[in-house]
Design a protein around this motif. Structure first.
Motif, PDB file in Angstrom:
ATOM      1  N   VAL A 157       0.671  -1.142   0.009  1.00  0.00           N
ATOM      2  CA  VAL A 157       0.041  -0.089   0.057  1.00  0.00           C
ATOM      3  C   VAL A 157       0.990   1.276  -0.057  1.00  0.00           C
ATOM      4  CG1 VAL A 157      -1.671   1.361   1.207  1.00  0.00           C
ATOM      5  CG2 VAL A 157      -1.702  -1.307   1.135  1.00  0.00           C
ATOM      6  N   GLU A 158       1.855   1.284   0.992  1.00  0.00           N
ATOM      7  CA  GLU A 158       2.805   2.433   1.026  1.00  0.00           C
ATOM      8  C   GLU A 158       3.578   2.676  -0.286  1.00  0.00           C
ATOM      9  OE1 GLU A 158       4.641   2.191   4.820  1.00  0.00           O
ATOM     10  OE2 GLU A 158       3.148   3.070   5.786  1.00  0.00           O
ATOM     11  N   GLN A 159       4.018   1.660  -0.900  1.00  0.00           N
ATOM     12  CA  GLN A 159       4.987   1.834  -2.136  1.00  0.00           C
ATOM     13  C   GLN A 159       3.829   2.006  -3.421  1.00  0.00           C
ATOM     14  OE1 GLN A 159       7.968   2.092  -2.061  1.00  0.00           O
ATOM     15  NE2 GLN A 159       7.807   2.194   0.463  1.00  0.00           N
ATOM     16  N   GLY A 160       2.762   1.690  -3.195  1.00  0.00           N
ATOM     17  CA  GLY A 160       1.739   1.764  -4.486  1.00  0.00           C
ATOM     18  C   GLY A 160       1.883   0.816  -5.484  1.00  0.00           C
ATOM     19  N   GLY A 161       2.303  -0.403  -4.989  1.00  0.00           N
ATOM     20  CA  GLY A 161       2.344  -1.472  -5.879  1.00  0.00           C
ATOM     21  C   GLY A 161       3.088  -2.510  -5.461  1.00  0.00           C
ATOM     22  N   PHE A 162       3.082  -3.702  -6.073  1.00  0.00           N
ATOM     23  CA  PHE A 162       3.705  -5.014  -5.612  1.00  0.00           C
ATOM     24  C   PHE A 162       5.307  -5.033  -6.196  1.00  0.00           C
ATOM     25  CE2 PHE A 162      -0.689  -6.337  -5.620  1.00  0.00           C
ATOM     26  CZ  PHE A 162      -0.641  -7.343  -4.789  1.00  0.00           C
ATOM     27  N   THR A 163       5.443  -4.248  -7.183  1.00  0.00           N
ATOM     28  CA  THR A 163       7.032  -4.194  -7.696  1.00  0.00           C
ATOM     29  C   THR A 163       7.677  -3.483  -6.847  1.00  0.00           C
ATOM     30  OG1 THR A 163       6.398  -4.615 -10.135  1.00  0.00           O
ATOM     31  CG2 THR A 163       8.383  -3.754  -9.573  1.00  0.00           C
ATOM     32  N   ARG A 164       7.299  -2.176  -6.581  1.00  0.00           N
ATOM     33  CA  ARG A 164       8.084  -1.552  -5.600  1.00  0.00           C
ATOM     34  C   ARG A 164       8.077  -2.004  -4.284  1.00  0.00           C
ATOM     35  NH1 ARG A 164       5.660   2.606  -8.908  1.00  0.00           N
ATOM     36  NH2 ARG A 164       3.869   2.577  -7.562  1.00  0.00           N
ATOM     37  N   ALA A 165       7.185  -2.724  -3.956  1.00  0.00           N
ATOM     38  CA  ALA A 165       7.157  -3.283  -2.585  1.00  0.00           C
ATOM     39  C   ALA A 165       8.190  -4.484  -2.578  1.00  0.00           C
ATOM     40  CB  ALA A 165       5.815  -3.908  -2.153  1.00  0.00           C
ATOM     41  N   SER A 166       8.184  -5.160  -3.537  1.00  0.00           N
ATOM     42  CA  SER A 166       9.219  -6.381  -3.590  1.00  0.00           C
ATOM     43  C   SER A 166      10.734  -5.768  -3.447  1.00  0.00           C
ATOM     44  CB  SER A 166       8.838  -7.278  -4.837  1.00  0.00           C
ATOM     45  OG  SER A 166       9.372  -6.492  -5.855  1.00  0.00           O
ATOM     46  N   ALA A 167      10.885  -4.556  -4.100  1.00  0.00           N
ATOM     47  CA  ALA A 167      12.217  -4.012  -3.990  1.00  0.00           C
ATOM     48  C   ALA A 167      12.680  -3.423  -2.772  1.00  0.00           C
ATOM     49  CB  ALA A 167      12.509  -3.032  -5.030  1.00  0.00           C
ATOM     50  N   THR A 168      11.840  -2.993  -1.894  1.00  0.00           N
ATOM     51  CA  THR A 168      11.672  -2.499  -0.640  1.00  0.00           C
ATOM     52  C   THR A 168      12.063  -3.395   0.479  1.00  0.00           C
ATOM     53  OG1 THR A 168      10.441  -0.592  -1.245  1.00  0.00           O
ATOM     54  CG2 THR A 168      10.693  -0.991   1.100  1.00  0.00           C
ATOM     55  N   LEU A 169      11.399  -4.605   0.103  1.00  0.00           N
ATOM     56  CA  LEU A 169      11.455  -5.642   1.037  1.00  0.00           C
ATOM     57  C   LEU A 169      12.402  -6.719   0.833  1.00  0.00           C
ATOM     58  CD1 LEU A 169       7.554  -6.262   1.328  1.00  0.00           C
ATOM     59  CD2 LEU A 169       9.176  -5.135   3.332  1.00  0.00           C
ATOM     60  N   HIS A 170      12.848  -6.387  -0.284  1.00  0.00           N
ATOM     61  CA  HIS A 170      13.985  -7.515  -0.810  1.00  0.00           C
ATOM     62  C   HIS A 170      13.560  -8.805  -0.956  1.00  0.00           C
ATOM     63  CE1 HIS A 170      16.845  -4.252  -0.366  1.00  0.00           C
ATOM     64  NE2 HIS A 170      16.569  -4.170   0.871  1.00  0.00           N
ATOM     65  N   LEU A 171      12.266  -9.030  -1.312  1.00  0.00           N
ATOM     66  CA  LEU A 171      11.803 -10.247  -1.700  1.00  0.00           C
ATOM     67  C   LEU A 171      11.288 -10.258  -3.218  1.00  0.00           C
ATOM     68  CD1 LEU A 171       9.056 -10.269   1.180  1.00  0.00           C
ATOM     69  CD2 LEU A 171      11.076 -11.610   0.995  1.00  0.00           C
ATOM     70  N   SER A 172      11.143 -11.527  -3.842  1.00  0.00           N
ATOM     71  CA  SER A 172      10.554 -11.632  -5.120  1.00  0.00           C
ATOM     72  C   SER A 172       9.182 -11.199  -5.080  1.00  0.00           C
ATOM     73  CB  SER A 172      10.710 -13.073  -5.347  1.00  0.00           C
ATOM     74  OG  SER A 172       9.931 -13.841  -5.007  1.00  0.00           O
ATOM     75  N   GLN A 173       8.747 -10.644  -6.224  1.00  0.00           N
ATOM     76  CA  GLN A 173       7.304 -10.141  -6.528  1.00  0.00           C
ATOM     77  C   GLN A 173       6.387 -11.191  -6.525  1.00  0.00           C
ATOM     78  OE1 GLN A 173       6.633  -7.619  -9.838  1.00  0.00           O
ATOM     79  NE2 GLN A 173       4.533  -7.861  -9.777  1.00  0.00           N
ATOM     80  N   PRO A 174       6.604 -12.565  -6.933  1.00  0.00           N
ATOM     81  CA  PRO A 174       5.529 -13.729  -6.413  1.00  0.00           C
ATOM     82  C   PRO A 174       5.480 -14.066  -4.950  1.00  0.00           C
ATOM     83  CG  PRO A 174       7.013 -14.423  -8.253  1.00  0.00           C
ATOM     84  CD  PRO A 174       7.586 -12.921  -7.706  1.00  0.00           C
ATOM     85  N   ALA A 175       6.465 -13.726  -4.382  1.00  0.00           N
ATOM     86  CA  ALA A 175       6.695 -13.710  -2.680  1.00  0.00           C
ATOM     87  C   ALA A 175       5.688 -13.097  -2.244  1.00  0.00           C
ATOM     88  CB  ALA A 175       7.928 -13.927  -2.105  1.00  0.00           C
ATOM     89  N   VAL A 176       5.629 -11.651  -2.600  1.00  0.00           N
ATOM     90  CA  VAL A 176       5.000 -10.458  -2.260  1.00  0.00           C
ATOM     91  C   VAL A 176       3.330 -10.658  -2.509  1.00  0.00           C
ATOM     92  CG1 VAL A 176       4.297  -8.138  -2.412  1.00  0.00           C
ATOM     93  CG2 VAL A 176       6.653  -8.933  -2.366  1.00  0.00           C
ATOM     94  N   SER A 177       3.056 -11.369  -3.692  1.00  0.00           N
ATOM     95  CA  SER A 177       1.702 -11.541  -4.113  1.00  0.00           C
ATOM     96  C   SER A 177       1.229 -12.750  -3.183  1.00  0.00           C
ATOM     97  CB  SER A 177       1.718 -11.884  -5.574  1.00  0.00           C
ATOM     98  OG  SER A 177       2.339 -10.968  -6.196  1.00  0.00           O
ATOM     99  N   LYS A 178       1.745 -13.696  -3.023  1.00  0.00           N
ATOM    100  CA  LYS A 178       1.610 -14.732  -2.246  1.00  0.00           C
ATOM    101  C   LYS A 178       1.312 -14.627  -0.860  1.00  0.00           C
ATOM    102  CE  LYS A 178       2.962 -19.306  -0.842  1.00  0.00           C
ATOM    103  NZ  LYS A 178       4.085 -20.659  -0.834  1.00  0.00           N
ATOM    104  N   ALA A 179       2.171 -13.599  -0.210  1.00  0.00           N
ATOM    105  CA  ALA A 179       1.715 -13.178   1.349  1.00  0.00           C
ATOM    106  C   ALA A 179       0.456 -12.510   1.268  1.00  0.00           C
ATOM    107  CB  ALA A 179       2.930 -12.154   1.678  1.00  0.00           C
ATOM    108  N   VAL A 180       0.262 -11.537   0.150  1.00  0.00           N
ATOM    109  CA  VAL A 180      -1.178 -10.859   0.460  1.00  0.00           C
ATOM    110  C   VAL A 180      -2.112 -11.612   0.037  1.00  0.00           C
ATOM    111  CG1 VAL A 180      -2.423  -8.970  -0.889  1.00  0.00           C
ATOM    112  CG2 VAL A 180       0.095  -8.476  -0.328  1.00  0.00           C
ATOM    113  N   ARG A 181      -2.280 -12.607  -0.771  1.00  0.00           N
ATOM    114  CA  ARG A 181      -3.330 -13.519  -1.121  1.00  0.00           C
ATOM    115  C   ARG A 181      -3.659 -14.226   0.188  1.00  0.00           C
ATOM    116  NH1 ARG A 181      -0.760 -14.296  -6.077  1.00  0.00           N
ATOM    117  NH2 ARG A 181      -0.122 -16.507  -5.220  1.00  0.00           N
ATOM    118  N   GLY A 182      -2.657 -14.661   0.786  1.00  0.00           N
ATOM    119  CA  GLY A 182      -2.742 -15.491   2.348  1.00  0.00           C
ATOM    120  C   GLY A 182      -3.528 -14.670   3.207  1.00  0.00           C
ATOM    121  N   LEU A 183      -3.051 -13.301   3.290  1.00  0.00           N
ATOM    122  CA  LEU A 183      -3.762 -12.270   4.345  1.00  0.00           C
ATOM    123  C   LEU A 183      -5.305 -12.257   4.114  1.00  0.00           C
ATOM    124  CD1 LEU A 183      -3.034 -10.585   6.638  1.00  0.00           C
ATOM    125  CD2 LEU A 183      -2.654  -8.938   5.093  1.00  0.00           C
ATOM    126  N   GLU A 184      -5.634 -12.148   2.636  1.00  0.00           N
ATOM    127  CA  GLU A 184      -6.957 -12.139   2.249  1.00  0.00           C
ATOM    128  C   GLU A 184      -7.760 -13.131   2.566  1.00  0.00           C
ATOM    129  OE1 GLU A 184      -6.725  -8.681  -1.414  1.00  0.00           O
ATOM    130  OE2 GLU A 184      -6.048 -10.656  -1.820  1.00  0.00           O
TER     131      GLU A 184
END
Length: 295
Positions: free
Chosen positions: A15-42
């Motif tokens: 949310v704070e970075q405005g997208g999955f790509t920028r969040a993955s760079a900030t967190l040093h995670l792959s984009q699929p890992a970021v997407s998976k984490a959000v889907r799991g939370l939902e």
């Protein structure tokens, strides 16, 4: 329902970075890992948290509710970290300093050098942005020391004056108003295009307040997000600008810019130390503020 804290952290970053790509760079995670984490939370909460667009994401109503709680949770986490750092004193640790652009670029470097020489065990993490962004980061406890240029009126903060740094109107030396060799009238200034900083900039807030006080409505030709870019645009003949006297000093000395003295216009401003009300300061933060007072 049990929320996964790591997934919550990922959701907040998206949310704070405005997208999955920028969040993955900030967190040093792959984009699929970021997407998976959000889907799991939902799946955990049983409802969608994000509206996904082709180029951006926006929180749903449920996402907004969870977002505020996530920010509170991680603010508490950072508070605990700060209290533990304070117990370690000045032997080791990290000091996070945030400053608005002018301060970070032209005033802060020698102070940072002096602090590092006195306390080599403390690692410095310095970020810069406009005054609004610095205040927001402090409110989220992402900073230990915050320095801003513009006025701040918010009950969450304590504001301590630090030093004065007036603004000045600058122009290229070959500008017709500069060639006159006399003070410029407000009427003449009103006919000129201006290069301005973005909304949220302390420099812009101070300049606009001064202009409003004398009834001057500048014609904004260009908006830029850094003082250095503003100076270069003025030197290139794209308009006049109000900038910090400290920030303009180098280009004035080189003869690439000149000051336009304006009759009836005063542009004073005060640089300030911003603190979160009621927050216990760490030993490194207190030591850094002592250096600010010395400087």
């Amino acid at each position: 329902m049990t929320l996964n804290v790591n997934a919550l952290r990922v959701f907040l970053a998206v949310v704070e970075q405005g997208g999955f790509t920028r969040a993955s760079a900030t967190l040093h995670l792959s984009q699929p890992a970021v997407s998976k984490a959000v889907r799991g939370l939902e799946q955990s909460v049983g409802m969608p948290l994000l509206e996904r667009g082709p180029r951006s994401v926006h929180p749903t109503e449920a996402g907004l509710a969870l977002l505020e709680r996530a920010r509170e949770l991680f603010a508490v986490e950072r508070t605990a970290e700060e209290e533990l750092r304070a117990l370690r004193g000045l032997e080791r640790g990290v000091l996070r300093v945030g400053a608005s652009t002018t301060i970070a670029t032209w005033l802060l470097p020698p102070i940072l050098g002096a602090f590092q020489a006195r306390h080599p065990g403390i690692a410095l993490r310095v970020t810069s942005g406009n005054s609004r962004r610095v205040a927001r980061s402090l409110a989220q406890r992402r900073l230990d020391v915050a320095l801003v240029e513009g006025p701040v009126e918010d009950p969450r903060f304590e504001v301590e004056p630090w030093r004065d740094d007036d603004l000045m109107i600058i122009a290229p030396p070959d500008h017709p108003l500069a060639k006159r060799g006399r003070r410029v009238s407000l009427a003449a200034l009103a006919r000129e295009p201006f290069v301005m900083r973005e909304r949220g900039s302390g420099t812009r807030e101070v300049a606009e307040a001064a202009f409003d006080a004398v009834g001057l409505v500048p014609s904004v030709a260009l908006i830029l997000d850094s003082t250095e870019a503003v100076k270069q645009a003025v030197a290139a003949g794209l308009g006049l600008a109000a900038v910090s006297r400290a920030a303009a000093a180098d280009q004035l000395a080189l003869g690439r810019l000149t000051e336009l003295p304006v009759s009836g216009l005063s542009l004073p401003r005060r640089l300030s130390i911003l603190r979160l009300a009621g927050r216990r300061q760490s030993a490194p933060a207190l030591a850094f503020e002592r250096l600010l007072e010395e400087g």
